[in-house]
Design an enzyme around this catalytic site. Structure first.
Site, PDB file in Angstrom:
ATOM      1  N   ARG A  90       0.826  -1.211   0.000  1.00  0.00           N
ATOM      2  CA  ARG A  90       0.000   0.000   0.000  1.00  0.00           C
ATOM      3  C   ARG A  90       0.855   1.254   0.000  1.00  0.00           C
ATOM      4  NH1 ARG A  90      -3.965  -0.455   4.616  1.00  0.00           N
ATOM      5  NH2 ARG A  90      -5.117  -1.602   3.017  1.00  0.00           N
ATOM      6  N   TYR A  91       1.969   1.183   0.681  1.00  0.00           N
ATOM      7  CA  TYR A  91       2.858   2.339   0.836  1.00  0.00           C
ATOM      8  C   TYR A  91       4.103   2.131  -0.025  1.00  0.00           C
ATOM      9  CZ  TYR A  91       0.140   3.454   5.071  1.00  0.00           C
ATOM     10  OH  TYR A  91      -0.838   3.770   5.970  1.00  0.00           O
ATOM     11  N   ARG A  94       7.246  -0.004   2.063  1.00  0.00           N
ATOM     12  CA  ARG A  94       7.061  -1.105   3.001  1.00  0.00           C
ATOM     13  C   ARG A  94       5.859  -1.961   2.625  1.00  0.00           C
ATOM     14  NH1 ARG A  94       5.420   3.717   4.490  1.00  0.00           N
ATOM     15  NH2 ARG A  94       3.858   4.148   6.080  1.00  0.00           N
ATOM     16  N   CYS A 103      -4.181 -17.969  14.740  1.00  0.00           N
ATOM     17  CA  CYS A 103      -3.884 -17.117  15.891  1.00  0.00           C
ATOM     18  C   CYS A 103      -4.060 -17.937  17.152  1.00  0.00           C
ATOM     19  CB  CYS A 103      -4.829 -15.931  15.947  1.00  0.00           C
ATOM     20  SG  CYS A 103      -4.693 -14.861  14.515  1.00  0.00           S
ATOM     21  N   CYS A 107      -9.711 -13.146  18.234  1.00  0.00           N
ATOM     22  CA  CYS A 107     -10.268 -11.968  18.893  1.00  0.00           C
ATOM     23  C   CYS A 107     -11.569 -11.589  18.199  1.00  0.00           C
ATOM     24  CB  CYS A 107      -9.275 -10.817  18.813  1.00  0.00           C
ATOM     25  SG  CYS A 107      -7.618 -11.310  19.327  1.00  0.00           S
ATOM     26  N   CYS A 110     -11.497  -8.700  15.499  1.00  0.00           N
ATOM     27  CA  CYS A 110     -10.378  -8.721  14.548  1.00  0.00           C
ATOM     28  C   CYS A 110     -10.689  -8.070  13.202  1.00  0.00           C
ATOM     29  CB  CYS A 110      -9.932 -10.157  14.310  1.00  0.00           C
ATOM     30  SG  CYS A 110      -8.575 -10.271  13.144  1.00  0.00           S
ATOM     31  N   ARG A 112      -9.173  -8.752  10.462  1.00  0.00           N
ATOM     32  CA  ARG A 112      -9.137  -9.770   9.408  1.00  0.00           C
ATOM     33  C   ARG A 112     -10.055 -10.937   9.765  1.00  0.00           C
ATOM     34  NH1 ARG A 112      -3.480  -8.651   9.645  1.00  0.00           N
ATOM     35  NH2 ARG A 112      -3.229  -6.735   8.447  1.00  0.00           N
ATOM     36  N   ASP A 271     -12.015  -0.394  12.796  1.00  0.00           N
ATOM     37  CA  ASP A 271     -12.321  -0.492  11.360  1.00  0.00           C
ATOM     38  C   ASP A 271     -13.787  -0.878  11.162  1.00  0.00           C
ATOM     39  OD1 ASP A 271      -9.720   0.084  10.488  1.00  0.00           O
ATOM     40  OD2 ASP A 271      -9.096  -2.015  10.711  1.00  0.00           O
ATOM     41  N   ASP A 308      -7.634   3.872   9.928  1.00  0.00           N
ATOM     42  CA  ASP A 308      -7.180   3.197   8.718  1.00  0.00           C
ATOM     43  C   ASP A 308      -8.286   3.436   7.693  1.00  0.00           C
ATOM     44  OD1 ASP A 308      -5.423   1.778   7.172  1.00  0.00           O
ATOM     45  OD2 ASP A 308      -5.234   0.112   8.588  1.00  0.00           O
ATOM     46  N   LYS A 315      -3.250   4.686   6.949  1.00  0.00           N
ATOM     47  CA  LYS A 315      -3.514   5.219   8.286  1.00  0.00           C
ATOM     48  C   LYS A 315      -3.444   6.738   8.278  1.00  0.00           C
ATOM     49  CE  LYS A 315      -1.498   1.078  10.246  1.00  0.00           C
ATOM     50  NZ  LYS A 315      -1.036   0.489   8.968  1.00  0.00           N
TER      51      LYS A 315
HETATM   52  C1  LIG Z   1      -0.246  -0.499   8.870  1.00  0.00           C
HETATM   53  C2  LIG Z   1       0.292  -0.899   7.583  1.00  0.00           C
HETATM   54  C3  LIG Z   1       1.631  -0.674   7.277  1.00  0.00           C
HETATM   55  C4  LIG Z   1       2.600  -0.034   8.246  1.00  0.00           C
HETATM   56  O1  LIG Z   1       2.277   1.273   8.525  1.00  0.00           O
HETATM   57  P1  LIG Z   1       3.228   2.113   9.511  1.00  0.00           P
HETATM   58  O2  LIG Z   1       2.507   3.402   9.680  1.00  0.00           O
HETATM   59  O3  LIG Z   1       4.549   2.248   8.808  1.00  0.00           O
HETATM   60  O4  LIG Z   1       3.353   1.344  10.765  1.00  0.00           O
HETATM   61  C5  LIG Z   1       2.084  -1.067   6.049  1.00  0.00           C
HETATM   62  N1  LIG Z   1       1.262  -1.634   5.142  1.00  0.00           N
HETATM   63  C6  LIG Z   1      -0.031  -1.846   5.403  1.00  0.00           C
HETATM   64  C7  LIG Z   1      -0.884  -2.453   4.369  1.00  0.00           C
HETATM   65  C8  LIG Z   1      -0.562  -1.489   6.633  1.00  0.00           C
HETATM   66  O5  LIG Z   1      -1.855  -1.724   6.899  1.00  0.00           O
HETATM   67  S1  SF4 Z   2      -6.558  -9.399  16.328  1.00  0.00           S
HETATM   68 FE1  SF4 Z   2      -6.991 -10.872  14.666  1.00  0.00          FE
HETATM   69  S2  SF4 Z   2      -5.010 -11.304  13.736  1.00  0.00           S
HETATM   70 FE2  SF4 Z   2      -4.624 -10.368  15.750  1.00  0.00          FE
HETATM   71  S3  SF4 Z   2      -4.430 -12.121  17.149  1.00  0.00           S
HETATM   72 FE3  SF4 Z   2      -6.555 -11.449  17.249  1.00  0.00          FE
HETATM   73  S4  SF4 Z   2      -7.596 -12.733  15.726  1.00  0.00           S
HETATM   74 FE4  SF4 Z   2      -5.407 -12.860  15.289  1.00  0.00          FE
END
Ligand SMILES: *Cc1c(COP(=O)(O)O)cnc(C)c1O
Ligand code: SF4
Length: 362
Positions: A90-91, A94, A103, A107, A110, A112, A271, A308, A315
């Site tokens: 996305r960025y 990174r 996991c 949670c 979560c 995801r 989210d 996000d 973010k």
């Molecule tokens: C959160 C996230 C990052 C890292 O973001 P930072 O602000 O550098 O911690 C990188 N890629 C994705 C897709 C993310 O959701």
């Molecule tokens: S928040 Fe989601 S990805 Fe993180 S430990 Fe809990 S279930 Fe797993």
């Protein structure tokens, strides 16, 4: 002491177990668990003080999860920003690299939720190799965030091999691991694991504490082991209704985190994830939390409050209105609400123009 593998095997995966222990009717919850899996390590279950408390809410399925009509399936459009499966780019510099679908605890809040612990997240040796390949062919990637699921649920050897392959890529400067294991399965942080991790420096770990009751003797010890191995520890918290939406609870959490050498990194606005609407607070409540922290306690205890952005915008930080006006005078409000003024300086460009005009005028 019990091994982490044993702790994982004996974790609670069906609501029926709750009946004996807490006297709740498990039947309505079976339907929830059919859609979103349940797994709670007995260690974490042991932190529950009463039915419905902040620990309970994070761990135990709730009918509200399947009555949520507000939220959406993949709000962050992670699937759209995946050049190869399980890698989100996305960025510019990174990537987020998902290497485990499992996991220690599922949670209830979560992000995801649509994927973890289910059929929708297929992570294989092939997807992992494809991810490493993608990273090695993109020299702009200098930071790899290894996540999942939870990467620390992989066996030591497997994780070691993935980290070794990432480390071998010259342009990868730093590796970060996102894990909730120190919170929900602290016995996973073994001496062997730590010995392996420290070979892969510069390595950072971001963990995920949401409530002061999660900071126990065991989770503190897990964090101490990681910190002693030279791994800088950060924390990402999700702001959640009736869990940590009280500024005083959040302040206590941030202070206790610093005391175990974990630096608060982000507080996330929840989210828009399907099945989690009942956890969402207003954004104003998040700003109120930041207002209660900044100036009132150590600056190191104040993380960034971020949303996000839905649609994959990344973010975006939010701040209470400290900056009241910005011109030749900068009008500021401090943490007590008092107004101050700072005399602004000319920018580099403005100074250049002033000099040019002065020269032209001889
Ligand atoms: C959160 C996230 C990052 C890292 O973001 P930072 O602000 O550098 O911690 C990188 N890629 C994705 C897709 C993310 O959701
Ligand atoms: S928040 Fe989601 S990805 Fe993180 S430990 Fe809990 S279930 Fe797993």
């Amino acid at each position: 002491m019990e091994t982490w593998q044993k702790q994982l095997q004996t974790s609670i995966t069906s609501p029926g177990t709750l009946t004996r222990r807490f006297g709740v009717d498990p039947r309505p919850l079976e339907e929830v668990v059919a859609k979103y899996p349940m797994r709670v390590p007995t260690y974490y279950l042991g932190l529950i003080k009463e039915v419905g408390d902040p620990i309970w809410k994070q761990a135990v399925p709730d009918l509200l999860e399947i009555q949520d009509s507000v939220c959406i399936y993949d709000p962050l459009e992670e699937e759209n920003q995946s050049p190869v499966p399980n890698l989100v780019h996305r960025y510019p510099d990174r990537v987020l690299f998902l290497i485990s679908s499992e996991c220690a605890m599922y949670c209830r809040f979560c992000t995801r939720k649509r994927k973890v612990g289910g059929e929708n997240m297929r992570i294989t040796n092939e997807t992992i190799s494809a991810g490493i390949d993608y990273i090695s062919h993109h020299p702009q990637i200098r930071d790899v965030i290894v996540s999942g699921g939870d990467p620390l649920l992989l066996a030591d050897e497997k994780l070691d091999s993935i980290l070794t392959r990432l480390r071998a890529i010259p342009h990868v400067q730093i590796i970060r691991i996102g894990t909730r294991v120190p919170v929900v399965l602290p016995m996973r942080i073994t001496l062997n694991l730590v010995r392996m991790l420290r070979k892969h420096h510069p390595l950072f770990i971001n963990t995920h504490f949401n409530h002061p009751d999660e900071i126990t003797e065991q989770s503190s010890k897990a964090c101490a082991r990681l910190a002693d191995a030279g791994i800088p520890l950060g924390n990402q918290t999700v702001l959640m209704r009736d869990i940590n939406d009280d500024p005083q609870v959040m302040k206590l959490l941030m202070q206790k985190l610093l005391a175990i050498r974990v630096r608060p990194y982000y507080i996330y606005q929840a989210d828009l994830v399907q099945g989690t609407d009942h956890f969402r607070t207003s954004v104003e409540e998040g700003l109120e939390v930041i207002r209660a922290l900044r100036g009132h306690t150590s600056g190191m205890a104040v993380p960034a409050f971020v949303i996000d952005a839905p649609g994959g915008g990344g973010k975006i930080p939010l701040l209470p209105e400290y900056l009241q006006a910005l011109g030749s005078a900068v009008i500021l409000k401090n943490y007590l609400g008092e107004t101050y003024s700072y005399v602004n300086a000319a920018s580099k460009v403005q100074k250049e123009q002033i000099r040019k005009v002065a020269n032209e005028n001889g």
